[in-house]
Design a protein around this motif. Structure first.
Motif, PDB file in Angstrom:
ATOM      1  N   UNK A 270     -36.873 -82.215 -78.315  1.00 30.41           N
ATOM      2  CA  UNK A 270     -36.768 -83.900 -78.125  1.00 30.41           C
ATOM      3  C   UNK A 270     -36.999 -84.720 -79.467  1.00 30.41           C
ATOM      4  N   UNK A 271     -37.825 -84.235 -80.395  1.00 30.37           N
ATOM      5  CA  UNK A 271     -38.017 -84.986 -81.533  1.00 30.37           C
ATOM      6  C   UNK A 271     -36.944 -84.954 -82.480  1.00 30.37           C
ATOM      7  N   UNK A 272     -36.282 -83.484 -82.612  1.00 29.05           N
ATOM      8  CA  UNK A 272     -35.274 -83.331 -83.609  1.00 29.05           C
ATOM      9  C   UNK A 272     -34.022 -84.119 -83.048  1.00 29.05           C
ATOM     10  N   UNK A 273     -33.888 -84.171 -81.629  1.00 25.63           N
ATOM     11  CA  UNK A 273     -32.699 -84.816 -80.984  1.00 25.63           C
ATOM     12  C   UNK A 273     -32.851 -86.306 -81.326  1.00 25.63           C
ATOM     13  N   UNK A 274     -34.087 -86.854 -81.400  1.00 23.53           N
ATOM     14  CA  UNK A 274     -34.330 -88.388 -81.627  1.00 23.53           C
ATOM     15  C   UNK A 274     -34.045 -88.457 -83.002  1.00 23.53           C
TER      16      UNK A 274
END
Length: 172
Positions: free
Chosen positions: A103-107
């Motif tokens: 989720x952090x990478x996607x953000x």
């Protein structure tokens, strides 16, 4: 002001053993752990009960204290709960950790994409003087950006044309 209450101002309390002196009263007198002694423990205590009241959400200096007292109390309660210690520690499962990292990478990817899109500007398209249907700008519909010289639907004129056989032929 940091977003998380735990990062707000705090006081650190350190507990040290009394410094140990070896070989007292001799020429070899020394303190192996320094003047402070060995560290027993350390505790960080939040100063969230002492925040200025304007740090809490919705509290301003424009209104009297009596009107904002409940907001301040809610803010203090929220700050205390955010800094409270947990009764038990539970480590994240590898799946949870992987999900959070994804989720952090996607953000971050989305933020980079948005930033890159903000750097790219398309060249403004201009209408060709005569299009593929051989119509000049004036005979095509109005579009504020693409064709400002075009006709408006309410200003459209209906032309009366003569019949074709009359244009190129002689009557016998």
């Amino acid at each position: 002001v940091p977003d998380k209450e735990i990062l707000q101002p705090f006081i650190a309390i350190r507990v040290l053993e009394k410094a140990v002196e070896l070989f007292q009263g001799t020429a070899l007198q020394m303190k192996p752990f320094g003047d402070e002694g060995a560290l027993v423990g350390e505790s960080r205590q939040s100063l969230n009960r002492l925040y200025p009241c304007t740090w809490y959400e919705g509290v301003t200096l424009d209104q009297p204290y009596s009107y904002q007292e409940n907001r301040i109390k809610r803010g203090v309660d929220r700050a205390i709960k955010a800094c409270a210690s947990r009764t038990a520690y539970q480590e994240e499962t590898p799946e949870d950790r992987a999900r959070e990292l994804q989720a952090e990478r996607e953000q971050r990817r989305q933020e980079q994409l948005d930033y890159m899109k903000s750097l790219i500007t398309m060249e403004e398209e201009k209408a060709e003087v005569i299009d593929s249907r051989a119509l000049p700008l004036e005979l095509r519909p109005f579009k504020s950006v693409f064709n400002p010289a075009g006709y408006l639907p309410e200003d459209r004129e209906v032309l009366q044309l003569r019949e074709e056989h009359v244009l190129n032929m002689e009557q016998l």
